[in-house]
Design a protein around this motif. Structure first.
Motif, PDB file in Angstrom:
ATOM      1  N   GLY A  47       0.785  -1.225   0.000  1.00 10.46           N
ATOM      2  CA  GLY A  47       0.000   0.000   0.000  1.00 10.46           C
ATOM      3  C   GLY A  47       0.812   1.266   0.000  1.00 10.46           C
ATOM      4  N   ALA A  48       2.128   1.171   0.090  1.00 10.19           N
ATOM      5  CA  ALA A  48       2.961   2.369   0.137  1.00 10.19           C
ATOM      6  C   ALA A  48       3.317   2.837  -1.268  1.00 10.19           C
ATOM      7  N   VAL A  49       3.598   4.131  -1.344  1.00  6.91           N
ATOM      8  CA  VAL A  49       4.135   4.733  -2.565  1.00  6.91           C
ATOM      9  C   VAL A  49       5.596   5.049  -2.277  1.00  6.91           C
ATOM     10  N   PHE A  50       6.482   4.738  -3.219  1.00  4.79           N
ATOM     11  CA  PHE A  50       7.912   4.858  -2.938  1.00  4.79           C
ATOM     12  C   PHE A  50       8.546   6.052  -3.640  1.00  4.79           C
ATOM     13  N   GLU A  51       9.506   6.632  -2.948  1.00 11.01           N
ATOM     14  CA  GLU A  51      10.220   7.788  -3.491  1.00 11.01           C
ATOM     15  C   GLU A  51      11.709   7.647  -3.172  1.00 11.01           C
ATOM     16  N   SER A  52      12.534   7.856  -4.167  1.00 15.54           N
ATOM     17  CA  SER A  52      13.981   7.794  -3.948  1.00 15.54           C
ATOM     18  C   SER A  52      14.457   9.093  -3.308  1.00 15.54           C
ATOM     19  N   PRO A  53      15.235   9.016  -2.240  1.00 18.05           N
ATOM     20  CA  PRO A  53      15.765  10.239  -1.622  1.00 18.05           C
ATOM     21  C   PRO A  53      16.767  10.925  -2.539  1.00 18.05           C
ATOM     22  N   GLN A  54      16.781  12.249  -2.503  1.00 19.85           N
ATOM     23  CA  GLN A  54      17.708  13.000  -3.350  1.00 19.85           C
ATOM     24  C   GLN A  54      19.162  12.728  -2.959  1.00 19.85           C
ATOM     25  N   ASP A  55      19.375  12.472  -1.677  1.00 17.29           N
ATOM     26  CA  ASP A  55      20.734  12.217  -1.190  1.00 17.29           C
ATOM     27  C   ASP A  55      20.960  10.724  -0.957  1.00 17.29           C
ATOM     28  N   ALA A  56      20.423   9.896  -1.861  1.00 18.65           N
ATOM     29  CA  ALA A  56      20.477   8.434  -1.688  1.00 18.65           C
ATOM     30  C   ALA A  56      21.900   7.924  -1.509  1.00 18.65           C
ATOM     31  N   ASP A  57      22.816   8.405  -2.323  1.00 16.01           N
ATOM     32  CA  ASP A  57      24.200   7.915  -2.233  1.00 16.01           C
ATOM     33  C   ASP A  57      24.813   8.213  -0.877  1.00 16.01           C
ATOM     34  N   SER A  58      24.539   9.407  -0.372  1.00 15.09           N
ATOM     35  CA  SER A  58      25.068   9.791   0.941  1.00 15.09           C
ATOM     36  C   SER A  58      24.446   8.941   2.048  1.00 15.09           C
ATOM     37  N   LEU A  59      23.140   8.709   1.955  1.00 18.43           N
ATOM     38  CA  LEU A  59      22.456   7.890   2.958  1.00 18.43           C
ATOM     39  C   LEU A  59      22.988   6.457   2.952  1.00 18.43           C
ATOM     40  N   ILE A  60      23.207   5.909   1.759  1.00 20.87           N
ATOM     41  CA  ILE A  60      23.720   4.544   1.660  1.00 20.87           C
ATOM     42  C   ILE A  60      25.129   4.459   2.241  1.00 20.87           C
ATOM     43  N   GLN A  61      25.929   5.483   1.975  1.00 19.47           N
ATOM     44  CA  GLN A  61      27.289   5.510   2.532  1.00 19.47           C
ATOM     45  C   GLN A  61      27.244   5.534   4.060  1.00 19.47           C
ATOM     46  N   GLN A  62      26.364   6.370   4.615  1.00 14.67           N
ATOM     47  CA  GLN A  62      26.214   6.440   6.068  1.00 14.67           C
ATOM     48  C   GLN A  62      25.690   5.118   6.632  1.00 14.67           C
ATOM     49  N   ALA A  63      24.750   4.498   5.896  1.00 14.68           N
ATOM     50  CA  ALA A  63      24.171   3.230   6.333  1.00 14.68           C
ATOM     51  C   ALA A  63      25.226   2.138   6.391  1.00 14.68           C
ATOM     52  N   ASN A  64      26.109   2.119   5.422  1.00 18.22           N
ATOM     53  CA  ASN A  64      27.154   1.094   5.416  1.00 18.22           C
ATOM     54  C   ASN A  64      28.164   1.322   6.534  1.00 18.22           C
TER      55      ASN A  64
ATOM     56  N   THR B 284      26.276  -4.960   3.147  1.00 19.82           N
ATOM     57  CA  THR B 284      26.097  -3.618   2.590  1.00 19.82           C
ATOM     58  C   THR B 284      24.629  -3.302   2.326  1.00 19.82           C
ATOM     59  N   VAL B 285      24.313  -2.016   2.462  1.00 19.02           N
ATOM     60  CA  VAL B 285      23.007  -1.498   2.045  1.00 19.02           C
ATOM     61  C   VAL B 285      23.125  -1.128   0.575  1.00 19.02           C
ATOM     62  N   THR B 286      22.186  -1.557  -0.226  1.00 18.57           N
ATOM     63  CA  THR B 286      22.246  -1.294  -1.669  1.00 18.57           C
ATOM     64  C   THR B 286      21.168  -0.337  -2.155  1.00 18.57           C
ATOM     65  N   ASP B 287      20.131  -0.141  -1.362  1.00 15.51           N
ATOM     66  CA  ASP B 287      19.035   0.723  -1.805  1.00 15.51           C
ATOM     67  C   ASP B 287      18.248   1.217  -0.605  1.00 15.51           C
TER      68      ASP B 287
END
Length: 207
Positions: free
Chosen positions: A55-72, A84-87
């Protein structure tokens, strides 16, 4: 001798022409099929994400690369080195309000290699909304059972905190029952899920 040399050169020239034509044909086929393949892959990706956050609608964050780097970095800090986080996608309701996240993560420690998973997380309830294995190379009838509903359904409703697994049944709280005869697979799946949860708790979660 000269006749043989001439014949050899002709054969080389013919082979060169054939190679060039074949190369151009392959390039043309690639260009024609590239967009449909990419569209099919994107559709499969979103279908998997919809299964973990219905039921959710998905949106890619503008700073996705930065968020993934922080997540890793958060995953490594949590002792999940190699995972690793990939998405990362924001989950929104029909009004556009933020309701949570979908995080995809990979553990390299499956019996057959990489196991990639997607985890949906409700940020208001701090609970997992769903879990799905995106890809794996585990043994049929054993580790490959990680894709079956009976195993995957265990994650839904768990607190968005570290998951553990137990052998022999009797899982409680934030535990899941391991796949019988496939502890390595279960461990890798748990690692991948905990990588996604580390990304949520350390990078995405507010407050």
């Amino acid at each position: 001798m000269a006749k043989q040399k001439s014949s050899f050169l002709k054969n080389c020239a013919a082979l060169l022409v054939i190679t060039l034509v074949a190369g151009l044909a392959l390039a043309a086929v690639y260009e024609v099929t590239k967009a449909p393949i990419a569209a099919a892959e994107e559709s499969a990706r979103l279908e998997a994400y919809e299964s973990v956050y219905p039921g959710a609608v998905f949106e890619s964050p503008q700073d996705a690369d930065s968020l993934i780097q922080q997540a890793n970095a958060a995953a490594a800090q949590a002792g999940l080195s190699g995972c690793t986080v990939t998405d990362i996608l924001f989950a929104k309701d029909e009004t556009g309000a933020d309701i949570g996240f979908v995080v995809a993560a990979v553990s390299p420690n499956g019996y057959g290699g990489d196991i990639s998973v997607a985890v949906g997380i409700d940020s208001a309830a701090d609970k997992i909304t769903g879990f799905s294995v995106l890809s794996n190379s585990e043994t049929a009838g054993l580790g490959a059972k990680c894709t079956e509903p009976g195993f995957a359904s265990q994650f839904s409703g768990k607190a968005a905190d570290k998951i553990e697994y137990v052998k022999g049944g009797g899982a409680a709280g934030n535990q899941i029952d391991a796949i019988s005869g496939a502890t390595v697979t279960t461990n890798a799946v748990t690692e991948a899920v905990n990588t996604a949860l580390a990304a949520y708790s350390e990078v995405l979660k507010e407050g």
